[in-house]
Structures are given as structure tokens and as C-alpha cells.
Design a protein around this motif. Structure first.
Motif, PDB file in Angstrom:
ATOM      1  N   ALA A   1       4.968   0.645   9.548  1.00 12.44           N
ATOM      2  CA  ALA A   1       5.055   2.097   9.442  1.00 12.44           C
ATOM      3  C   ALA A   1       6.425   2.576   8.957  1.00 12.44           C
ATOM      4  O   ALA A   1       6.552   3.676   8.424  1.00 12.44           O
TER       5      ALA A   1
ATOM      6  N   THR B   1      10.285   4.036   4.229  1.00  9.39           N
ATOM      7  CA  THR B   1       9.249   4.807   3.548  1.00  9.39           C
ATOM      8  C   THR B   1       9.764   6.108   2.960  1.00  9.39           C
ATOM      9  O   THR B   1       9.240   6.599   1.978  1.00  9.39           O
TER      10      THR B   1
ATOM     11  N   PRO C   1       0.828  -1.210   0.000  1.00  6.75           N
ATOM     12  CA  PRO C   1       0.000   0.000   0.000  1.00  6.75           C
ATOM     13  C   PRO C   1       0.860   1.256   0.000  1.00  6.75           C
ATOM     14  O   PRO C   1       1.965   1.269   0.529  1.00  6.75           O
ATOM     15  N   SER C   2       0.344   2.323  -0.591  1.00  7.28           N
ATOM     16  CA  SER C   2       1.116   3.559  -0.719  1.00  7.28           C
ATOM     17  C   SER C   2       1.488   4.166   0.633  1.00  7.28           C
ATOM     18  O   SER C   2       2.490   4.865   0.744  1.00  7.28           O
ATOM     19  N   GLU C   3       0.721   3.871   1.695  1.00  2.00           N
ATOM     20  CA  GLU C   3       1.099   4.409   3.008  1.00  2.00           C
ATOM     21  C   GLU C   3       2.352   3.725   3.569  1.00  2.00           C
ATOM     22  O   GLU C   3       3.004   4.247   4.464  1.00  2.00           O
ATOM     23  N   HIS C   4       2.696   2.558   3.046  1.00  2.00           N
ATOM     24  CA  HIS C   4       3.905   1.867   3.495  1.00  2.00           C
ATOM     25  C   HIS C   4       5.104   2.135   2.593  1.00  2.00           C
ATOM     26  O   HIS C   4       6.243   1.958   3.012  1.00  2.00           O
TER      27      HIS C   4
ATOM     28  N   PRO D   1       5.804   5.105  -0.507  1.00  2.00           N
ATOM     29  CA  PRO D   1       5.304   6.107  -1.452  1.00  2.00           C
ATOM     30  C   PRO D   1       5.594   5.709  -2.900  1.00  2.00           C
ATOM     31  O   PRO D   1       6.576   5.012  -3.183  1.00  2.00           O
TER      32      PRO D   1
END
Length: 153
Positions: free
Chosen positions: A64, A152, A25-28, A30
Motif C-alpha cells: 500500500a 505511491t 499495478p496502478s494502485e501501487h 500511479p
């Protein structure tokens, strides 16, 4: 932990690149850093197919702080970071992994360690979860997992 078993075919590296992006996912990770994950995954899968023994198992975990990608195969001998000569036409894959990842390493299976192979990774302080050997027994019975962490940002 997500897992994909790759067939030993020419399209495996491309399949692995696409799978890593789909699973991340893009939150993990960019969008701007995904090309690095694709490149490093492709390099390590290509190494496993060329120098290892199948099947090749690709794993991905994320949190994260970033992602960790592992590539397992049945060959106990791991890659080595080598000094590159300007005219060399091969052998730059691990140098790319070393330069572009946050950290990377190699874990040997218990069988490889028992046979006298080294254990652990390049950076022993990193707490990368070793693959569950019951789940990847065919791929890592006498083999290893080469992994990289990509932060990230």
C-alpha cells in the motif's frame, strides 16, 4: 516478490523498464510516478551491467505504501553517492536514485560480508526484505543488491 533474470546485453535496461511497469499495478504506483520507477530501474540495471558481474537479477515487491525494486549482481562493491561537478559527463545515476526515490540502499550477500565488505543499506531503518540468497545465489554469491523504494504519492 516478482523476479526477472536479465542477460548481459544492451537491451537489458529497456527490458527491465518495461517489466517493472508490467509488474506494478496502478494502485501501487500511479501512472504519473511510473516514469520515475522506469528511470531509476534503468539507471541501476545499467550500473549493474557496466560495473557488476552477471547475471543481473531484478526483483519487485509492492504494498500500500509503494514499490521496492532491487537489482542484484555478483560484484561486492556497491555504488557511492558522489558530489557532482557541473562539467562531469558521467556518475549521476546514483544521484538521480538518491534525489527521486523515497529511500535507497545496498545489501551485501553473506559471502561479501564474510570477506570484509560492509553490510546493510544507506538507510538501515528501512525494512526492505533482503533477497533470498538461495533463490539468487548465482547473482549474489559474492555480490550485492542495490534497491530503491518509491512511495505511491
Amino acid at each position: 516478490m516478482e523476479r526477472l533474470t536479465l542477460d548481459e546485453q544492451l537491451s537489458a535496461a529497456a527490458m527491465a523498464r518495461h517489466w517493472v511497469c508490467e509488474q506494478c499495478p496502478s494502485e501501487h504506483l500511479p501512472e504519473a510516478r511510473r516514469w520515475i520507477a522506469e528511470l531509476l530501474t534503468s539507471e541501476l540495471v545499467s550500473n549493474a551491467l557496466e560495473h557488476g558481474r552477471g547475471p543481473v537479477v531484478l526483483t519487485l515487491t509492492h504494498d500500500a505504501e509503494g514499490i521496492v525494486v532491487g537489482i542484484s549482481d555478483g560484484e561486492a562493491k556497491g555504488p557511492a553517492l558522489r558530489t557532482q561537478l557541473p562539467g562531469a559527463t558521467e556518475g549521476r545515476g546514483i544521484a538521480l536514485v538518491d534525489a527521486l526515490s523515497t529511500t535507497w540502499g545496498v545489501y551485501r550477500s553473506r559471502q561479501a560480508e564474510a570477506a570484509g565488505g560492509p553490510s546493510g543499506g544507506v538507510d538501515a531503518a528501512v525494512s526492505w526484505p533482503q533477497p533470498d540468497e538461495d533463490d539468487t545465489r548465482q547473482a549474489t554469491a559474492a555480490g550485492k543488491t542495490v534497491w530503491f523504494h518509491l512511495a505511491t504519492g
